[in-house]
Design an enzyme around this catalytic site. Structure first.
Site, mmCIF file in Angstrom:
data_model
loop_
_atom_site.group_PDB
_atom_site.id
_atom_site.type_symbol
_atom_site.label_atom_id
_atom_site.label_comp_id
_atom_site.label_asym_id
_atom_site.label_seq_id
_atom_site.Cartn_x
_atom_site.Cartn_y
_atom_site.Cartn_z
ATOM 1 N N GLU A 24 0.420 -1.278 -0.072
ATOM 2 C CA GLU A 24 0.157 0.020 -0.410
ATOM 3 C C GLU A 24 1.211 1.510 0.524
ATOM 4 O OE1 GLU A 24 -2.829 1.526 -0.815
ATOM 5 O OE2 GLU A 24 -4.497 0.533 0.148
ATOM 6 N N ASP A 25 0.934 2.279 -0.134
ATOM 7 C CA ASP A 25 0.816 3.593 -0.339
ATOM 8 C C ASP A 25 0.886 4.255 1.196
ATOM 9 O OD1 ASP A 25 -1.497 4.364 -0.538
ATOM 10 O OD2 ASP A 25 -1.516 5.927 -2.480
ATOM 11 N N ASP B 110 -4.408 5.144 5.995
ATOM 12 C CA ASP B 110 -5.009 6.026 7.133
ATOM 13 C C ASP B 110 -6.431 5.192 7.874
ATOM 14 O OD1 ASP B 110 -5.440 9.112 7.073
ATOM 15 O OD2 ASP B 110 -7.342 8.768 5.581
ATOM 16 N N PHE C 190 -2.347 15.425 4.614
ATOM 17 C CA PHE C 190 -2.414 15.241 3.386
ATOM 18 C C PHE C 190 -1.406 15.359 2.932
ATOM 19 C CE2 PHE C 190 -4.241 14.162 -0.829
ATOM 20 C CZ PHE C 190 -4.780 14.057 -1.068
ATOM 21 N N ARG D 244 1.985 12.408 -8.490
ATOM 22 C CA ARG D 244 1.903 10.997 -8.285
ATOM 23 C C ARG D 244 3.593 10.896 -8.651
ATOM 24 N NH1 ARG D 244 -2.534 7.780 -7.616
ATOM 25 N NH2 ARG D 244 -3.747 8.110 -8.384
#
Ligand code: IMP
Length: 172
Positions: A96-97, A100, A149, A162
């Site tokens: 996963e990036d 959260d 964020f 990205r």
């Protein structure tokens, strides 16, 4: 005006990914490892992590959509592209990036768990534990970050950023 504040520079990411790759191989002996990239956010992390793990490494892609262009999760996970290969009997690491609220990874671990992998672990470049709504185990964490964020190194805001080679805090 929106601004990008660098948070994790390129060299730190590279060094940490190398460490994670070595740790993952050490914990899996000579076993074949299947990395499942959760698209799109993890594509750069996957590319670097795969090269940091010596030996037998296979790659699968899973398309998931949980954000809809904004900075808040919708909480609804949608599979947009399923795996091509089988994972039964395989040692699987979901890549996963960022974790959260935990909703996405919770959903994916349950969904992949019923496909009978020999083992199922989670690697995430970033972890934002202060935002967690569902308790999840992240076996390999690149960096723990505060509640902000972030974009770059695969992570986007409305498909932008990205391609940044580092991770930055997006300030509207
Ligand atoms: P969760 O389901 O709330 O854990 O969210 C997981 C997904 O939300 C990640 O895979 C990202 O795609 C997205 N996400 C969460 N936080 C951020 C962020 O700070 N920047 C970019 N995307 C994020």
């Amino acid at each position: 005006m929106a601004s990008l504040k660098p948070l994790i520079e390129e060299a730190r990411i590279a060094a940490r990914v190398r460490e994670l790759g070595a740790q993952i191989r050490a914990e899996h002996g000579d076993e074949a490892i299947t990395l499942i990239a959760v698209l799109k956010g993890s594509f750069l992390f996957l590319a670097d992590l795969a090269r940091a793990i010596p030996g037998d490494v296979r790659v699968e892609f899973l398309g998931v959509s949980s954000y809809h262009g904004g900075t808040e999760s919708s909480g609804v996970v949608r599979i947009t592209h399923d795996l091509r290969g089988q994972i039964d009997g395989r040692h699987v690491i979901v890549v996963e990036d960022i974790v959260d609220t935990g909703r996405t990874i919770d959903y994916l671990v349950k969904m992949l768990g019923v496909r009978s992998p020999a083992s199922l672990k989670v690697a995430s470049l970033l972890d934002k534990p202060s935002r967690r709504e569902i308790p999840v185990t992240v076996d390999y964490v690149g960096f723990t970050i505060p509640d902000a964020f972030v974009v770059g190194y695969g992570l986007d805001l409305g498909e932008l950023y990205r391609n940044l080679p580092y991770v930055a805090v997006y300030e509207p």
